[in-house]
Design a protein around this motif. Structure first.
Motif, PDB file in Angstrom:
ATOM      1  N   HIS A 183      66.821  59.369  84.830  1.00 11.31           N
ATOM      2  CA  HIS A 183      67.441  59.655  83.552  1.00 11.31           C
ATOM      3  C   HIS A 183      68.455  60.956  83.932  1.00 11.31           C
ATOM      4  N   GLU A 184      68.118  62.134  84.114  1.00 15.47           N
ATOM      5  CA  GLU A 184      68.928  63.128  84.390  1.00 15.47           C
ATOM      6  C   GLU A 184      69.814  63.012  85.611  1.00 15.47           C
ATOM      7  N   ARG A 185      69.397  62.312  86.594  1.00 10.38           N
ATOM      8  CA  ARG A 185      70.211  62.049  87.757  1.00 10.38           C
ATOM      9  C   ARG A 185      71.565  61.250  87.384  1.00 10.38           C
ATOM     10  N   LYS A 186      71.124  60.095  86.753  1.00 11.60           N
ATOM     11  CA  LYS A 186      72.078  59.340  86.301  1.00 11.60           C
ATOM     12  C   LYS A 186      73.105  59.936  85.395  1.00 11.60           C
ATOM     13  N   ALA A 187      72.556  60.717  84.375  1.00 11.64           N
ATOM     14  CA  ALA A 187      73.437  61.483  83.359  1.00 11.64           C
ATOM     15  C   ALA A 187      74.297  62.506  84.150  1.00 11.64           C
ATOM     16  N   GLU A 188      74.085  62.994  85.272  1.00 12.76           N
ATOM     17  CA  GLU A 188      74.997  64.048  85.756  1.00 12.76           C
ATOM     18  C   GLU A 188      75.529  63.307  87.055  1.00 12.76           C
ATOM     19  N   HIS A 189      75.376  61.903  87.150  1.00 12.42           N
ATOM     20  CA  HIS A 189      76.088  61.357  88.265  1.00 12.42           C
ATOM     21  C   HIS A 189      75.819  61.776  89.801  1.00 12.42           C
ATOM     22  N   ILE A 190      74.553  62.058  90.237  1.00 12.51           N
ATOM     23  CA  ILE A 190      73.949  62.648  91.210  1.00 12.51           C
ATOM     24  C   ILE A 190      73.614  61.395  92.120  1.00 12.51           C
ATOM     25  N   THR A 191      74.038  61.174  93.360  1.00 10.97           N
ATOM     26  CA  THR A 191      73.636  60.143  94.177  1.00 10.97           C
ATOM     27  C   THR A 191      72.464  60.802  95.149  1.00 10.97           C
ATOM     28  N   VAL A 192      71.106  60.064  95.309  1.00  8.32           N
ATOM     29  CA  VAL A 192      70.165  60.713  96.116  1.00  8.32           C
ATOM     30  C   VAL A 192      70.057  59.891  97.443  1.00  8.32           C
ATOM     31  N   SER A 193      70.112  60.434  98.415  1.00  9.38           N
ATOM     32  CA  SER A 193      69.710  59.743  99.603  1.00  9.38           C
ATOM     33  C   SER A 193      68.825  60.359 100.567  1.00  9.38           C
ATOM     34  N   HIS A 194      68.055  59.484 101.486  1.00  9.23           N
ATOM     35  CA  HIS A 194      66.812  60.026 102.441  1.00  9.23           C
ATOM     36  C   HIS A 194      66.773  59.566 103.517  1.00  9.23           C
ATOM     37  N   HIS A 195      66.344  60.419 104.748  1.00  4.77           N
ATOM     38  CA  HIS A 195      65.907  59.826 105.893  1.00  4.77           C
ATOM     39  C   HIS A 195      64.841  60.423 106.230  1.00  4.77           C
ATOM     40  N   PHE A 196      63.712  59.629 106.349  1.00  4.98           N
ATOM     41  CA  PHE A 196      62.252  60.122 106.984  1.00  4.98           C
ATOM     42  C   PHE A 196      61.930  59.747 107.880  1.00  4.98           C
ATOM     43  N   ALA A 197      62.052  60.253 109.089  1.00  7.94           N
ATOM     44  CA  ALA A 197      61.629  60.143 110.487  1.00  7.94           C
ATOM     45  C   ALA A 197      60.156  59.441 110.509  1.00  7.94           C
ATOM     46  N   PRO A 198      60.199  58.234 111.141  1.00 10.68           N
ATOM     47  CA  PRO A 198      59.011  57.512 111.335  1.00 10.68           C
ATOM     48  C   PRO A 198      57.630  58.428 111.576  1.00 10.68           C
ATOM     49  N   ASP A 199      57.844  59.461 112.349  1.00 13.29           N
ATOM     50  CA  ASP A 199      56.739  60.203 112.717  1.00 13.29           C
ATOM     51  C   ASP A 199      56.345  61.353 111.867  1.00 13.29           C
ATOM     52  N   ALA A 200      57.434  61.475 110.662  1.00 15.95           N
ATOM     53  CA  ALA A 200      57.366  62.718 110.129  1.00 15.95           C
ATOM     54  C   ALA A 200      57.453  62.152 108.270  1.00 15.95           C
ATOM     55  N   SER A 201      56.579  61.229 108.183  1.00 19.09           N
ATOM     56  CA  SER A 201      56.739  60.729 106.816  1.00 19.09           C
ATOM     57  C   SER A 201      55.335  60.868 106.023  1.00 19.09           C
ATOM     58  N   THR A 202      54.320  61.595 106.992  1.00 22.03           N
ATOM     59  CA  THR A 202      52.903  61.923 106.300  1.00 22.03           C
ATOM     60  C   THR A 202      52.661  63.410 106.510  1.00 22.03           C
ATOM     61  N   VAL A 203      52.378  63.970 105.478  1.00 20.20           N
ATOM     62  CA  VAL A 203      52.032  65.398 105.622  1.00 20.20           C
ATOM     63  C   VAL A 203      50.674  65.940 104.790  1.00 20.20           C
ATOM     64  N   GLN A 204      49.982  67.016 105.480  1.00 21.65           N
ATOM     65  CA  GLN A 204      48.863  67.322 104.788  1.00 21.65           C
ATOM     66  C   GLN A 204      49.255  68.158 103.701  1.00 21.65           C
ATOM     67  N   ALA A 205      48.894  67.615 102.638  1.00 23.04           N
ATOM     68  CA  ALA A 205      48.997  68.084 101.105  1.00 23.04           C
ATOM     69  C   ALA A 205      48.068  67.768 100.108  1.00 23.04           C
ATOM     70  N   ASP A 206      48.259  68.310  99.011  1.00 20.05           N
ATOM     71  CA  ASP A 206      47.813  67.798  97.747  1.00 20.05           C
ATOM     72  C   ASP A 206      48.790  66.994  97.287  1.00 20.05           C
ATOM     73  N   ARG A 207      48.575  65.935  96.893  1.00 22.90           N
ATOM     74  CA  ARG A 207      49.790  65.002  96.601  1.00 22.90           C
ATOM     75  C   ARG A 207      50.358  65.638  95.275  1.00 22.90           C
ATOM     76  N   LEU A 208      49.646  65.638  94.027  1.00 19.40           N
ATOM     77  CA  LEU A 208      50.343  66.243  93.152  1.00 19.40           C
ATOM     78  C   LEU A 208      51.089  67.458  93.028  1.00 19.40           C
ATOM     79  N   TRP A 209      50.701  68.415  94.008  1.00 17.35           N
ATOM     80  CA  TRP A 209      51.271  69.621  94.135  1.00 17.35           C
ATOM     81  C   TRP A 209      52.577  69.401  94.856  1.00 17.35           C
ATOM     82  N   LEU A 210      52.614  68.491  95.984  1.00 15.72           N
ATOM     83  CA  LEU A 210      53.836  68.171  96.760  1.00 15.72           C
ATOM     84  C   LEU A 210      54.657  67.507  95.858  1.00 15.72           C
TER      85      LEU A 210
END
Length: 193
Positions: A58-85
């Motif tokens: 909602h905030e993104r659309k209200a402010e007309h922000i476009t979001v794009s991404h490019h996750f490298a196939p070998d860099a899409s998994t990280v060691q993390a706590d999901r909620l914290w990330l």
């Protein structure tokens, strides 16, 4: 919004998810206070980012922000706590949206790439970038570059990254705008106590 029951329903659903996430996050912080170990597991960066984009839709659309991404196939998994990330990414995306409120067509781009045994995540936006003061003080409690900010978001973000054995660095992109670098391990399960 009152004339659009579907929009009201979506807003309420988003608020519920946000409230549940905050409740879970607070529970985790209570665990942190008593020094329970944090277990870092394989975490899907793409799923985390999508969850955050959905929460801030909602905030993104209200402010007309476009979001794009490019996750490298070998860099899409990280060691993390999901909620914290998710909280780290939420704070960064929320700040990027707010920094571009006066820009007719803002944008945010996230990319990931493998760097040795780590994943480097780069978030860049089309806003004004960080002031020299913000680059120096952003992680200080109660420092905020916005009048209405309480100045805990980036402090929390840095703390979460540290607890996940990660690193966060703030820069300005060569072409302008803020650039935030996150680095997290992408190897086997580890604990941080």
């Amino acid at each position: 919004m009152q004339d659009n029951p579907q929009a009201v329903s979506q807003a309420l659903a988003a608020a519920l998810v946000q409230t549940q996430r905050i409740g879970a996050l607070l529970t985790r912080f209570r665990e942190h206070v008593v020094q329970e170990k944090v277990t870092l597991r394989d975490t899907d960066l793409v799923q985390c980012w999508q969850q955050v984009v959905n929460l801030l839709e909602h905030e993104r659309k209200a402010e007309h922000i476009t979001v794009s991404h490019h996750f490298a196939p070998d860099a899409s998994t990280v060691q993390a706590d999901r909620l914290w990330l998710e909280q780290v990414l939420h704070n960064i995306l929320s700040n990027a949206i707010q920094a571009q409120q006066d820009i007719p067509q803002g944008w945010v781009r996230i990319e990931s790439q493998k760097k040795g045994d780590a994943v480097q995540i780069t978030v860049t936006d089309g806003g004004p970038g960080f002031s020299p003061e913000a680059l120096q003080n952003a992680f200080m409690p109660f420092y905020s570059g916005r009048k209405e900010g309480i100045g805990l978001g980036m402090t929390l973000t840095e703390s979460l990254m540290t607890r996940m054995n990660g690193v966060i660095t703030l820069n300005n992109a060569p072409d302008g705008g803020a650039q935030i670098l996150l680095q997290l391990a992408n190897d086997k399960e580890t604990s941080h106590g």
